[in-house]
Design an enzyme around this catalytic site. Structure first.
Site, PDB file in Angstrom:
ATOM      1  CB  SER A 118       2.168  46.824 -72.619  1.00 31.98           C
ATOM      2  OG  SER A 118       2.140  45.455 -72.860  1.00 31.98           O
ATOM      3  N   GLY A 119      -1.070  45.865 -72.120  1.00 32.52           N
ATOM      4  CA  GLY A 119      -1.961  45.119 -71.236  1.00 32.52           C
ATOM      5  C   GLY A 119      -3.229  45.880 -70.866  1.00 32.52           C
ATOM      6  CB  THR A 139      -5.028  43.355 -78.803  1.00 29.03           C
ATOM      7  OG1 THR A 139      -3.772  43.993 -79.001  1.00 29.03           O
ATOM      8  CG2 THR A 139      -5.223  42.292 -79.847  1.00 29.03           C
ATOM      9  CG  ASN A 184      -0.867  41.709 -72.677  1.00 30.01           C
ATOM     10  OD1 ASN A 184      -1.464  40.671 -72.358  1.00 30.01           O
ATOM     11  ND2 ASN A 184      -1.266  42.500 -73.662  1.00 30.01           N
ATOM     12  CB  SER A 221       2.587  41.802 -74.977  1.00 22.73           C
ATOM     13  OG  SER A 221       2.887  43.140 -75.259  1.00 22.73           O
ATOM     14  CB  SER A 222       0.351  43.688 -79.956  1.00 20.27           C
ATOM     15  OG  SER A 222      -0.951  43.405 -79.520  1.00 20.27           O
ATOM     16  N   GLY A 269       1.468  50.369 -76.687  1.00 17.61           N
ATOM     17  CA  GLY A 269       1.264  51.493 -75.773  1.00 17.61           C
ATOM     18  C   GLY A 269       2.578  52.010 -75.233  1.00 17.61           C
ATOM     19  CD  GLU A 287       6.668  48.491 -74.161  1.00 15.54           C
ATOM     20  OE1 GLU A 287       7.863  48.248 -73.928  1.00 15.54           O
ATOM     21  OE2 GLU A 287       5.881  47.682 -74.678  1.00 15.54           O
TER      22      GLU A 287
HETATM   23  N1  LIG Z   1     -12.688  43.919 -72.328  1.00 12.15           N
HETATM   24  C1  LIG Z   1     -12.016  42.941 -71.765  1.00 12.15           C
HETATM   25  N2  LIG Z   1     -12.671  41.956 -71.114  1.00 12.15           N
HETATM   26  C2  LIG Z   1     -12.007  40.962 -70.522  1.00 12.15           C
HETATM   27  N3  LIG Z   1     -10.658  40.866 -70.500  1.00 12.15           N
HETATM   28  C3  LIG Z   1      -9.946  41.810 -71.132  1.00 12.15           C
HETATM   29  C4  LIG Z   1     -10.583  42.901 -71.792  1.00 12.15           C
HETATM   30  N4  LIG Z   1      -9.639  43.673 -72.310  1.00 12.15           N
HETATM   31  C5  LIG Z   1      -8.436  43.097 -71.983  1.00 12.15           C
HETATM   32  N5  LIG Z   1      -8.631  41.977 -71.279  1.00 12.15           N
HETATM   33  C6  LIG Z   1      -7.590  41.073 -70.742  1.00 12.15           C
HETATM   34  O1  LIG Z   1      -6.373  41.766 -70.738  1.00 12.15           O
HETATM   35  C7  LIG Z   1      -5.405  41.105 -71.534  1.00 12.15           C
HETATM   36  C8  LIG Z   1      -4.554  42.118 -72.256  1.00 12.15           C
HETATM   37  O2  LIG Z   1      -5.310  42.816 -73.189  1.00 12.15           O
HETATM   38  P1  LIG Z   1      -4.725  43.225 -74.600  1.00 12.15           P
HETATM   39  O3  LIG Z   1      -3.933  42.134 -75.154  1.00 12.15           O
HETATM   40  O4  LIG Z   1      -5.859  43.723 -75.372  1.00 12.15           O
HETATM   41  O5  LIG Z   1      -3.784  44.400 -74.190  1.00 12.15           O
HETATM   42  P2  LIG Z   1      -3.023  45.396 -75.154  1.00 12.15           P
HETATM   43  O6  LIG Z   1      -3.449  46.743 -74.743  1.00 12.15           O
HETATM   44  O7  LIG Z   1      -3.251  45.021 -76.547  1.00 12.15           O
HETATM   45  O8  LIG Z   1      -1.543  45.181 -74.763  1.00 12.15           O
HETATM   46  P3  LIG Z   1      -0.219  45.201 -75.658  1.00 12.15           P
HETATM   47  O9  LIG Z   1       0.132  46.623 -75.885  1.00 12.15           O
HETATM   48  O10 LIG Z   1       0.756  44.517 -74.844  1.00 12.15           O
HETATM   49  O11 LIG Z   1      -0.534  44.455 -76.903  1.00 12.15           O
HETATM   50  C9  LIG Z   1      -6.199  40.233 -72.476  1.00 12.15           C
HETATM   51  O12 LIG Z   1      -5.448  39.119 -72.855  1.00 12.15           O
HETATM   52  C10 LIG Z   1      -7.372  39.870 -71.633  1.00 12.15           C
HETATM   53  O13 LIG Z   1      -7.071  38.793 -70.792  1.00 12.15           O
HETATM   54 MG   LIG Z   2      -2.148  44.252 -78.038  1.00 11.12          MG
END
Ligand SMILES: Nc1ncnc2c1ncn2[C@@H]1O[C@H](COP(=O)(O)OP(=O)(O)OP(=O)(O)O)[C@@H](O)[C@H]1O
Ligand SMILES: [Mg+2]
Length: 1037
Positions: free
Chosen positions: A107-108, A112, A157, A160-161, A385, A387
């Site tokens: 997560s984070g 996404t 996050n 977070s999705s 992801g 946890e």
């Molecule tokens: N390539 C990137 N460039 C800039 N910032 C990023 C990038 N990837 C992620 N981030 C930052 O990290 C944060 C978390 O990313 P994201 O929401 O994609 O995580 P996730 O893997 O989908 O987590 P979760 O499993 O909780 O959904 C985003 O809101 C953004 O601020």
């Molecule tokens: Mg996500």
């Protein structure tokens, strides 16, 4: 990769397979660190992309970047998420195989964000049209909507999705995105009613409260203060600095419209969201242990927003209905039961609405073109992801981690399988790599009858006093001996210290996680009391109406438990993914503080471990670190070997073999496959690459020093090479050129001779035919005849004729006569009898008058008529007198008396035998042709003529002086009828005549107009007009 090789020393390696010490986790982490420091967040392990979350906006997602990666070979540019997107897209297009991109990480970590970047890449780079643009917009806009309803701020996050998402993007045969389909997995519904400290509920609630227009909030009965709602206060985190709920609200509303929601649907959707908040504020009281609702206003709002009967809803929120042996039993709920019924309703309403939302988006993304059912697909998997929590996990985390076990299994299987397949296809023998197969953990969770889910279901379904604790005991009894399962009771002393009695621990492939069994049964059952379902089935809200189906009420079968449903959906997902060509993006979170530039080594090492990146690298390297098609390899390195430079003419494989032999590769360093060379160690490749660098410098210097000479020489070389290669072709070319030259020379000689003979002939042209002039004379004759042929007279009146050369005058005359005869002959053949008669008369006229009488030429173009007097012009008495005598021609004439030359109008009639002068009804004078001695006319242009008749006896009147306006015609007719052509006298001076025994004289003199009168000398004087057109007779009185 080739470009990466050059820059490897500067910022680590762009592909981990090139790490010399590939088994070292430290080296791996060091490479990540080096690159992360330089904001190089992407690195490959072969074709797998490792992505570090930068937690800052990098300038690497511009349109220019997209263009840079479009259609370019994966290895030719630095690693990027766009390269993965482009590679999948091109594979789909060229190989026609469906693709999927699996994005994993905790997560984070940026899953996404990565999936959004890929979607944006396709939206910008794929072919577009108006229709496609709509789909592109909808695909892009589905994200803010789903994130608003399915994402929340968590400790890990801010966005977070809280659901898993698999999205298919459908492409038509032109490669344009034409549709999409989303599958959602297990929404974390418990968040609707409860949030951990520092976390929030789903974004949509805050967006609505912060951004909703005053009007809207009033309609929904909401206040602009999230702290007023029990479902939003649990985490004590109303505001998040990285989130602007107000602007997000606008974005979501716009996105809903783009996707195709109408005003009513948006209103109904928001009614549901608001009613969840009102449900949260429903409070219970009651002294005797039975619950009753103390907040009536909430029920009023709920009844309106949900479109249900308030009393029924109140009843359902405080009572439980059971059907036992066909009978309905209603019993009141206690406070605790009533609260959980309310929470269950809230979760059910929100959860089902979320599913409805996904279906609605799917309907708007559906590929609607019936004409071509076929499309290719790229799937994007962005799923929660792993946890690993310091605190214990719950039911949802158990499901999430189980999902990650499954994905890891798929990853291992597919990566190993594809690697193995390649070696097999290339005929390379290799030793399988030892890796941890997590199937054992998957089985522990999902195995039928023996797995954790089966045991949980069993506890949920069995009658009696089943509880979370009895479930734990069952687990201990069934899977207690499993190597990856521990409970407090089964653990050693050390572990016991960190485990509660109501927990079990799973030794996941990614680490150990303790799960607290509390709530497992309830969440797995996911039950909603029957009476609540009944109320919802009666809802007038159209969305809820679709979410709560009446059939559900009559269905006696128990619904599948949450865990079983999830297990089944995962199995389906695995099937989908297995049917596609996978690409992997492994996301890593650099620190827990969501800070840019912070590289938390412990956290990262942990992720590298549980993502199985080291294993991945080992598998990749176990075989060979580098592989390339022979053609590509030869093209790059051919300059390093004299035999392969500048071009290798034979088979590419032989070229590569010659090249590597020249480079001194040892047998253990490489293997030759069917279409590729496999290089085992990176250092071998680096040495080759270094050699290439040196060689490039050498070539550049040489080129600068002697480019001209070199190019000329190479041209010459090419020519000579070509000559040597094909001696036959040179001989043949020489021979052929000889023939052409000889032909040209001969033509020139011939031309010179001709000119010489011509000049000589011209000089001798007047001489008798002799060898010197015969060519010239023949030529002149020939050209005259050819000219004549082109310029023959067009008709009998055309008198043109080319002038013949002296030698051909006689022949020319003959030809001319022949030509004329021929034309006349042809002309005669074509003329009609009438026209022939006309011409015969004209011939007679010509013989008589041509060149003799002045007004003859004017008569030529005028046709002679058959008669100028018709039956009605002849007096009947005259006709009677003529009897059977047929009139051949008649014309009005003027007769001049013999004495006073008085002019009298008369008719002249010509019959077979006589010319008859008629005065009205009387035949005044008949002159038989036999007696007609002659006819006299002047040579001038007047119309007077004298018929000379006998005047021997007194009875005979003698000559008669007449005038006709058609004198040529009249006299020609008379000459023909009386056969008098030879008796027409055309006189230059005066005409003498005799009448009644006396002589008379007619004098002709030129004048301005015709004037006939008796002159003083007693002659008849005729003034003839100079202009023949004024040939109108005027008699003096
Ligand atoms: N390539 C990137 N460039 C800039 N910032 C990023 C990038 N990837 C992620 N981030 C930052 O990290 C944060 C978390 O990313 P994201 O929401 O994609 O995580 P996730 O893997 O989908 O987590 P979760 O499993 O909780 O959904 C985003 O809101 C953004 O601020
Ligand atoms: Mg996500």
């Amino acid at each position: 990769m080739e470009s990466a090789l050059t820059a490897r020393d500067r910022v680590g390696v762009q592909d981990f397979v090139l790490l010399e010490n590939y088994t070292s986790e430290a080296a791996f982490i060091e490479n990540l660190r080096k690159r992360f420091k330089e904001n190089l967040i992407y690195t490959y392990i072969g074709s797998v992309l490792v992505s570090m979350n930068p937690y800052r906006d990098l300038e690497i997602y511009t349109k220019n970047h997209m263009e840079r990666y479009r259609g370019v070979n994966f290895y030719e540019v630095s690693p990027h998420i766009y390269a993965v997107g482009d590679n999948s897209y091109r594979s789909m297009r060229t190989e026609g195989k469906d693709q999927c991109i699996l994005i994993s990480g905790e997560s984070g970590a940026g899953k996404t964000e990565a999936s959004k970047k890929i979607l944006q890449y396709y939206a910008v780079t794929c072919p577009a049209s108006d229709k496609v643009q709509t789909i592109k917009d909808r695909l892009l806009q589905s994200n803010p909507v789903l994130e608003a309803f399915g994402n929340a701020k968590t400790l890990r996050n801010d966005n977070s999705s809280r659901f898993g998402k698999y999205m298919d993007i459908q492409f038509d045969f032109k490669g344009a995105p034409v549709g999409g389909h989303i599958i959602n997995y297990l929404l974390e519904k418990s968040r609707v009613v409860h949030q951990n400290h520092g976390e929030r509920n789903f974004h949509i609630f805050y967006q609505l409260i912060e951004g909703g227009e005053e009007d809207l909030l009033r309609r929904l009965g909401l206040e602009r203060n999230s702290q007023q709602y029990q479902f939003l206060v649990k985490g004590n985190c109303p505001k998040v600095s990285s989130i602007n709920d107000r602007s997000e609200w606008k974005a979501v509303k716009k996105a809903l419209t783009v996707i195709g929601f109408n005003e009513d649907e948006i209103e109904e959707l928001l009614n549901i969201i608001a009613s969840v908040l009102h449900l949260g504020n429903v409070q219970y009281g009651g002294e005797d242990g039975t619950a009753c609702i103390t907040t009536d206003t909430q029920i009023k709002y709920l009844s309106r927003l949900l479109g249900v009967n308030g009393a029924l809803l109140t009843e359902a929120l405080t009572h439980k209905k059971i059907i036992a042996k066909g009978e309905e039993l209603v019993s009141p709920l206690n406070l605790e039961q009533a609260s959980s019924a309310r929470d269950a309703l809230s979760k059910a309403v929100y959860g089902r609405t979320f599913t409805w939302l996904v279906n609605k988006i799917n309907a708007s993304l559906a590929y609607k073109d019936d004409s071509s059912k076929h499309y290719s697909v790229i799937g994007l998997l962005d799923i929660y992801g792993f946890e690993v929590s310091k605190t214990t996990g719950n039911f949802e985390q158990f499901c999430i981690n189980y999902c990650n076990e499954k994905l890891q299994q798929l990853f291992i299987e597919l990566t190993l399988k594809s690697e193995q397949d390649e070696y097999e296809a290339e005929g390379i023998t290799w030793e399988p790599v030892q890796y941890f197969n997590n199937k054992i953990i998957c089985d522990l969770v999902e195995e039928k009858f023996k797995g954790i889910i089966s045991i949980l279901d069993e506890e949920c379904l069995r009658p009696g006093d089943a509880s979370d604790i009895t479930f734990l005991e069952k687990l201990e009894g069934t899977v207690g001996g499993h190597a990856h399962f521990v409970t407090h009771k089964l653990a050693d002393g050390k572990t016991r210290k960190v485990m509660g009695r109501d927990e079990f621990r799973l030794l996941h492939y990614a680490g150990e996680v303790n799960y607290n069994v509390n709530g497992f049964l309830d969440k797995n059952n996911d039950l909603l009391f029957r009476n609540l379902k009944e109320v919802m089935c009666m809802s007038e809200n159209k969305i809820l109406n679709q979410c709560f189906d009446r059939e559900e009420l009559s269905d006696k079968k128990r619904p599948e438990t949450a865990a079983t449903q999830f297990k089944a959906s995962l199995a389906k997902l695995m099937e989908i993914l297995m049917s596609k060509e996978p690409s992997y993006v492994r996301c890593i979170k650099p620190n827990d503080a969501k800070q840019a530039g912070r590289f938390d080594e412990v956290l990262i090492r942990h992720q590298v471990k549980y993502l199985g990146l080291m294993e991945n690298l080992r598998v990749r390297r176990a075989g060979f670190s580098y592989r390339r098609h022979y053609e590509v390899f030869l093209r790059r390195y051919k300059s390093l070997c004299p035999e392969t430079w500048p071009n290798w003419q034979g088979k590419k494989q032989d070229g590569v073999a010659t090249l590597v032999k020249h480079l001194g590769y040892k047998p253990e360093e490489y293997k030759m496959g069917r279409s590729k060379i496999f290089i085992r160690f990176p250092k071998t490749l680096f040495a080759t690459e270094d050699a290439l660098e040196t060689r490039k410098h050498g070539i550049a210097t040489k080129l600068q020093a002697g480019w001209r000479g070199y190019s000329q020489k190479s041209k010459y070389q090419k020519l000579r090479n070509a000559g040597e290669k094909s001696l036959i072709s040179i001989v043949f070319q020489a021979y052929w050129r000889g023939i052409l030259a000889r032909r040209r020379a001969q033509r020139k000689r011939q031309a010179a001779n001709t000119i010489r003979r011509f000049i000589k002939g011209f000089i001798y042209r007047r001489k008798e035919r002799c060898p010197e002039n015969e060519y010239f004379l023949d030529y002149v004759r020939y050209s005259f005849l050819m000219n004549l042929r082109r310029n023959l007279p067009k008709n009998i009146l055309d008198k043109s004729w080319p002038t013949p050369p002296a030698a051909l005058v006689e022949a020319s005359d003959h030809l001319r006569t022949l030509c004329m005869q021929n034309m006349v002959w042809n002309y005669c053949k074509k003329i009609s009898p009438e026209w022939k008669h006309q011409l015969e008369q004209k011939m007679v006229a010509s013989e008589i008058f041509k060149d003799k009488k002045d007004n003859y030429p004017q008569s030529v173009p005028k046709l002679f008529v058959s008669t100028r007097l018709n039956g009605e012009d002849i007096n009947p008495k005259v006709a009677q007198c003529l009897g059977s005598e047929k009139m051949k021609y008649g014309v009005s004439v003027t007769k001049y008396d013999r004495k006073g030359y008085k002019a009298r109008p008369r008719q002249l009639l010509l019959t077979n035998d006589s010319a008859i002068i008629v005065e009205e009804g009387k035949l005044k004078q008949r002159i038989e042709y036999g007696t007609l001695k002659g006819i006299s006319v002047s040579s001038l242009s007047d119309g007077l003529f004298v018929l000379h008749a006998p005047s021997d006896d007194n009875k005979q009147k003698g000559d008669v002086v007449l005038q006709s306006d058609h004198v040529i015609e009249t006299l020609t007719k008379l000459a023909i009828c009386g056969d008098k052509a030879n008796n027409v006298n055309i006189t230059q001076g005066s005409i003498k005549f005799t009448a009644h025994g006396k002589e008379g004289i007619i004098d002709f003199t030129p004048g301005s107009e015709l004037l006939v009168a008796k002159s003083k000398n007693g002659h008849l004087s005729v003034l003839k007009p100079l202009n023949p057109h004024l040939n109108q007779r005027r008699s003096l009185p």
